[in-house]
Structure formats: structure tokens, C-alpha cells
Scaffold this motif. Structure first.
Motif, mmCIF file in Angstrom:
data_model
loop_
_atom_site.group_PDB
_atom_site.id
_atom_site.type_symbol
_atom_site.label_atom_id
_atom_site.label_comp_id
_atom_site.label_asym_id
_atom_site.label_seq_id
_atom_site.Cartn_x
_atom_site.Cartn_y
_atom_site.Cartn_z
ATOM 1 N N GLU A 122 -50.482 -38.784 -2.536
ATOM 2 C CA GLU A 122 -51.220 -40.038 -2.681
ATOM 3 C C GLU A 122 -50.346 -41.165 -2.164
ATOM 4 N N LEU A 123 -50.999 -42.164 -1.617
ATOM 5 C CA LEU A 123 -50.244 -43.261 -1.025
ATOM 6 C C LEU A 123 -51.063 -44.545 -1.092
ATOM 7 N N VAL A 124 -50.426 -45.608 -1.568
ATOM 8 C CA VAL A 124 -51.064 -46.918 -1.525
ATOM 9 C C VAL A 124 -50.447 -47.704 -0.370
ATOM 10 N N THR A 125 -51.288 -48.286 0.448
ATOM 11 C CA THR A 125 -50.811 -49.055 1.591
ATOM 12 C C THR A 125 -51.398 -50.459 1.544
ATOM 13 N N LEU A 126 -50.528 -51.422 1.767
ATOM 14 C CA LEU A 126 -50.970 -52.817 1.820
ATOM 15 C C LEU A 126 -51.486 -53.118 3.226
ATOM 16 N N ARG A 127 -52.673 -53.713 3.302
ATOM 17 C CA ARG A 127 -53.264 -54.075 4.598
ATOM 18 C C ARG A 127 -53.621 -55.553 4.588
ATOM 19 N N SER A 128 -53.946 -56.058 5.775
ATOM 20 C CA SER A 128 -54.404 -57.455 5.792
ATOM 21 C C SER A 128 -55.876 -57.498 5.358
ATOM 22 N N PRO B 295 -45.709 -49.155 -4.512
ATOM 23 C CA PRO B 295 -45.445 -48.065 -5.461
ATOM 24 C C PRO B 295 -45.965 -48.356 -6.868
ATOM 25 N N VAL B 296 -46.014 -49.631 -7.208
ATOM 26 C CA VAL B 296 -46.491 -50.005 -8.540
ATOM 27 C C VAL B 296 -47.981 -49.690 -8.648
ATOM 28 N N PHE B 297 -48.714 -50.043 -7.597
ATOM 29 C CA PHE B 297 -50.153 -49.733 -7.588
ATOM 30 C C PHE B 297 -50.358 -48.218 -7.548
ATOM 31 N N GLU B 298 -49.462 -47.556 -6.830
ATOM 32 C CA GLU B 298 -49.602 -46.100 -6.706
ATOM 33 C C GLU B 298 -49.522 -45.428 -8.076
ATOM 34 N N ARG B 299 -48.646 -45.942 -8.933
ATOM 35 C CA ARG B 299 -48.532 -45.352 -10.262
ATOM 36 C C ARG B 299 -49.805 -45.561 -11.078
ATOM 37 N N ARG B 300 -50.513 -46.665 -10.752
ATOM 38 C CA ARG B 300 -51.761 -46.919 -11.490
ATOM 39 C C ARG B 300 -52.853 -45.910 -11.149
ATOM 40 N N ILE B 301 -52.744 -45.240 -10.003
ATOM 41 C CA ILE B 301 -53.732 -44.196 -9.681
ATOM 42 C C ILE B 301 -53.695 -43.155 -10.802
ATOM 43 N N HIS B 302 -52.468 -42.812 -11.186
ATOM 44 C CA HIS B 302 -52.260 -41.842 -12.270
ATOM 45 C C HIS B 302 -52.929 -42.345 -13.553
ATOM 46 N N GLN B 303 -52.629 -43.582 -13.873
ATOM 47 C CA GLN B 303 -53.140 -44.138 -15.123
ATOM 48 C C GLN B 303 -54.676 -44.204 -15.124
ATOM 49 N N TYR B 304 -55.238 -44.746 -14.065
ATOM 50 C CA TYR B 304 -56.692 -44.959 -14.053
ATOM 51 C C TYR B 304 -57.478 -43.666 -13.897
ATOM 52 N N CYS B 305 -56.946 -42.689 -13.151
ATOM 53 C CA CYS B 305 -57.646 -41.392 -13.085
ATOM 54 C C CYS B 305 -57.734 -40.806 -14.488
ATOM 55 N N ASN B 306 -56.656 -40.981 -15.269
ATOM 56 C CA ASN B 306 -56.655 -40.431 -16.615
ATOM 57 C C ASN B 306 -57.560 -41.203 -17.586
ATOM 58 N N TYR B 307 -58.032 -42.375 -17.175
ATOM 59 C CA TYR B 307 -59.003 -43.111 -17.993
ATOM 60 C C TYR B 307 -60.397 -42.470 -17.911
ATOM 61 N N ILE B 308 -60.598 -41.608 -16.906
ATOM 62 C CA ILE B 308 -61.914 -41.004 -16.708
ATOM 63 C C ILE B 308 -62.050 -39.784 -17.618
ATOM 64 N N GLU B 309 -63.100 -39.760 -18.399
ATOM 65 C CA GLU B 309 -63.337 -38.656 -19.346
ATOM 66 C C GLU B 309 -63.340 -37.314 -18.610
ATOM 67 N N GLY B 310 -62.478 -36.418 -19.050
ATOM 68 C CA GLY B 310 -62.449 -35.075 -18.452
ATOM 69 C C GLY B 310 -61.876 -35.019 -17.053
ATOM 70 N N PHE B 311 -61.122 -36.017 -16.677
ATOM 71 C CA PHE B 311 -60.461 -36.001 -15.371
ATOM 72 C C PHE B 311 -58.986 -36.205 -15.638
ATOM 73 N N TRP B 312 -58.158 -35.370 -15.053
ATOM 74 C CA TRP B 312 -56.743 -35.351 -15.408
ATOM 75 C C TRP B 312 -55.893 -35.470 -14.156
ATOM 76 N N HIS B 313 -54.907 -36.326 -14.219
ATOM 77 C CA HIS B 313 -54.015 -36.551 -13.077
ATOM 78 C C HIS B 313 -52.586 -36.400 -13.559
ATOM 79 N N MET B 314 -51.794 -35.708 -12.770
ATOM 80 C CA MET B 314 -50.413 -35.458 -13.152
ATOM 81 C C MET B 314 -49.509 -35.749 -11.957
ATOM 82 N N ALA B 315 -48.319 -36.223 -12.242
ATOM 83 C CA ALA B 315 -47.269 -36.424 -11.232
ATOM 84 C C ALA B 315 -47.656 -37.475 -10.174
ATOM 85 N N GLN B 316 -46.976 -37.496 -9.074
ATOM 86 C CA GLN B 316 -47.066 -38.609 -8.126
ATOM 87 C C GLN B 316 -46.612 -38.189 -6.730
ATOM 88 N N ARG B 317 -46.724 -39.113 -5.804
ATOM 89 C CA ARG B 317 -46.315 -38.897 -4.409
ATOM 90 C C ARG B 317 -46.863 -37.554 -3.883
#
Ligand code: SF4
Ligand code: ZN
Length: 399
Positions: free
Chosen positions: A34-40, A84-106
Motif C-alpha cells: 500500500e502506498l499513499v502519494t501526495l498529488r497536486s 506515511p502518516v496517512f498510510e498508517r491510517r489505511i490500517h486504522q480505517y480498514c479496521n473500522y469496517i465491520e468484519g474487515f481486517w487489516h494487518m501490517a503495512q507497506r
């Protein structure tokens, strides 16, 4: 509006082997990321979600698919340091979804969808994308526009992972030369307290967070975006013990944030008052009493370590936010830090690690030590290890 419920109450739930409808990434998949990229601002189409390759509805129950999650964000006040800070939130927000589980990073991610949530109607990554865009933009208004691409086509996943790796490396590179002595504050993270209520990550320029996702620079960027958030500044205070790297400021924060359960944290020891671990560590360092040395194992290592336990058994031992003497959860890149377990003797105390990690951190291991560290290729158990270390004249054998 969505087929399943969404909220922080689901964050601590995991989806077990027999309960998943489909899974993505993890140890059974060579490429994932997973990767978060800043764009214009004009490069991002707000709320666009694209799925390249088969979607959940095209997958058979019980299968594992490769996955790359590409998130592009834009906003006047965004800085590249924040990616990278936003990237970590992917983990957090995926886990907010009922029955959806996200582990680890990069390039280590692992996701699962629970059978129940599939039954309730979560059948497309489109919806997952819409949910995380909603959460990101609600909780981080600094993001003005966001689009998400889920790639499941194996060839394209591989291509994206190979392109993302140099980005991860460049982020780590920016910290080179920075020291704990040279900065005024460290950063703390309690994002994982939903899983491990007494766990506090202390992040220094020489100790990446154990999930491998948040460096000291990321901590600084994050505390700037959201000073009241889960990632915050930790004033170092006084260096109470220069051998054990105990700082008064770290102890204070750890005591406060662990609700009094942990009082002292040695930043670079696995043997005495070690740093706690939640469950997202990239690797585990474990003490091997027979040789008075350490073994290291990472999440993707398949099979048994030299002491007979696989990663999962050791992970159960060290996770949960307790201090477990003899164990420490850590980012793989911590092995490259000049302070790596320096209180315990550092790399010279390491006796076993998987060949994949050895290769990965090769340039950090002193040349005279490299061949003295055993891997799964040379030894299968502690007896063989003792023999190997004697033969190789490993430093732990001369004490
Ligand atoms: Fe934060 Fe540590 Fe959890 Fe990473 S492992 S998200 S740094 S608490
Ligand atoms: Zn964690």
C-alpha cells in the motif's frame, strides 16, 4: 448507506482463518503493498475508486489474492512528509469496517473479509474505498481530495510493489545520521491501544515504530497535523541511565498512557524493561538462553524458527501490550540502527535470523560477523545452532 457498519468499535476485532470469505496479501502472497502519494489538486479526482483486476464478487470463497492499495491525496496544506502518516491510517480505517481486517503495512499488508460481512452484502472493494475516503476526509479535513485504486491483477500488483519499495527506502534514508542525542523530543503512538490497551510506541530517530510504518519524521509530521491525535510529542526529559537509555520523559508518558501498568522503558534492551508490543511488529527478537544470544524472525517467515516455534507462537507470547523480558517486537529496519539493542550488546549478540532478513540488512552487519550468524539454511534446532556458533567462533561463544 453501506452494507456493513463502520466505526472504531470494530477496530479490535480480527478475522480468523476459518471465518474469512476472502483474504488479500499476507504470507501466502509474494507481492502486496500500500502506498499513499501526495498529488497536486488537479491530479486527483475526489472520491474516485477504481478496482483493477478481479473484485471480491469475482473471487471464490476461501481464496487469497494479491493486493496493492494506491491512495492519492491532495490539499493545499499537505506535505510529502505526511504520506506515511496517512498510510498508517489505511490500517486504522480498514479496521473500522465491520468484519474487515487489516494487518501490517507497506509491502507486508494482510487483509481479510469475514464471511458474515460478505453475507451482509460487502461484495466489492469499491465500497471499501468509499468508506475509507469518507473516514479520511471526515477525520483529516486537511485532505481536500482523495482517490483510491485497488489492484488485484497479479502482474500489476508486482509492478506497483516494485515501484513502491524505493519510496519506502527513501523515507527511511532521510533519517540517516540523526541521533537520539541530537533531538529534543521523541514521538509516541497509541493507535494500537484498541488491540493492546497498555501499549505505547516510543519512536526515536534511531528506533522506528515496531510496525515499521512510523519513523521519527512521520511522528513529527503527524503531531503537526493533529496535535491531539494518537501520535504525539514526547519530551525526552532527563537521560536517567545512559547505558540503558532510560529517559524520564519516556517513562512519564509510558506510565501515563499505559494507565500505570508500565513504569520504566529501556529503549534498546530486550532483556530488561523492554519496549511493549501490540501485535503489528514486523519482526520479533527472542532470547535464546542456551547460547545467551538473540534470534530474529519476521512475519513472512514460513515454518519454525531455530527454537522450534513459528512466528505466530512467538507473536502470541510478545503481543498484547505487556513487557515480556526476553522478547521485543520491532521493525526490521531497527536492525540497521546503530542503537539496535545496544544495551544488550547489539548485533554481536544476534545468532540466528532468516536468510531473507540477513540479505535485507546485509550492509548493516559487520563483515566479520555476517557468516557467523546462522539462518534456516544452516541450522534447524538449538543443538545444531550451538555447534554452528562454536565452529564459526561467534562472539557469544567467547564470553
Ligand atoms: Fe502506532 Fe505503534 Fe501501532 Fe504502529 S504499532 S500504529 S506506531 S501504536
Ligand atoms: Zn499495533
Amino acid at each position: 448507506m453501506f452494507p456493513v457498519d463502520v466505526g472504531p468499535q470494530y477496530e479490535g476485532e480480527s478475522v480468523r482463518k476459518h471465518d474469512f470469505y476472502v483474504e488479500f496479501g499476507g504470507p501466502r502472497c509474494e507481492y502486496k503493498g500500500e502506498l499513499v502519494t501526495l498529488r497536486s489538486v488537479n491530479e486527483v479526482e475526489h472520491e474516485r475508486v477504481e478496482v483493477i483486476g478481479p473484485d471480491i464478487k469475482d473471487m471464490a470463497e476461501g481464496t487469497t489474492s494479491p493486493l496493492f492499495i494506491g491512495v492519492e491525496v491532495a490539499g493545499e496544506q499537505l506535505e510529502v512528509d505526511m504520506e506515511p502518516v496517512f498510510e498508517r491510517r489505511i490500517h486504522q480505517y480498514c479496521n473500522y469496517i465491520e468484519g474487515f481486517w487489516h494487518m501490517a503495512q507497506r509491502d507486508h499488508i494482510w487483509l481479510r473479509l469475514h464471511k458474515e460481512s460478505h453475507k451482509k452484502g460487502l461484495r466489492s472493494l469499491q465500497e471499501v474505498g468509499q468508506i475509507i475516503i469518507m473516514l479520511f476526509t471526515n477525520e483529516l479535513p486537511i485532505i481536500e481530495k482523495m482517490q483510491v485504486t485497488f489492484i488485484t491483477d497479479p502482474e500489476k500488483v508486482k509492478e506497483h510493489v516494485l515501484k513502491a519499495r524505493p519510496v519506502y527506502d527513501a523515507r527511511d534514508e532521510r533519517l540517516k545520521g540523526m541521533t537520539e542525542e541530537g533531538v529534543e523530543e521523541f514521538y509516541g503512538c497509541v493507535l494500537c491501544q484498541s488491540f493492546a490497551p497498555t501499549h505505547v510506541c516510543i519512536i526515536t530517530p534511531e528506533r522506528m515504530s515496531l510496525c515499521g510504518a512510523i519513523s521519527w519524521l512521520d511522528g513529527r509530521a503527524s503531531s503537526k497535523i493533529d496535535p491531539e491525535g494518537a501520535i504525539f510529542a514526547v519530551p525526552k526529559g532527563e537521560l536517567l541511565d545512559p547505558e540503558k537509555h532510560i529517559y524520564s520523559g519516556v517513562n512519564e508518558i509510558v506510565t501515563q498512557r499505559s494507565l500505570g501498568r508500565i513504569a520504566v522503558c529501556c529503549l534498546h534492551s530486550a532483556l530488561e524493561n523492554p519496549h511493549t508490543a501490540c501485535g503489528c511488529f514486523q519482526s520479533i527478537c527472542f532470547y535464546i538462553p542456551e547460547v545467551d544470544g538473540f534470534g530474529i524472525v519476521h512475519r513472512d517467515f514460513v515454518g519454525e524458527t531455530v527454537i522450534g516455534s513459528p512466528f505466530s507462537t512467538l507473536a502470541a507470547e510478545v503481543s498484547g501490550g505487556q513487557q515480556r523480558e526476553g522478547y521485543v517486537g520491532m521493525a526490521i529496519s531497527y536492525l540497521k540502527s546503530p542503537k539496535f539493542l545496544i544495551t544488550d550488546g547489539g548485533l554481536r549478540r544476534v545468532v540466528w535470523m532468516p536468510s531473507a532478513i540477513k540479505e535485507w540488512v546485509k550492509e548493516a552487519i559487520p563483515a566479520d560477523l555476517f557468516d557467523k550468524i546462522a539462518s534456516e539454511k544452516e541450522v534447524k534446532n538449538v543443538d545444531e545452532l550451538v555447534e554452528f556458533l562454536q565452529e564459526a567462533e561467534h562472539p557469544v561463544m567467547s564470553g
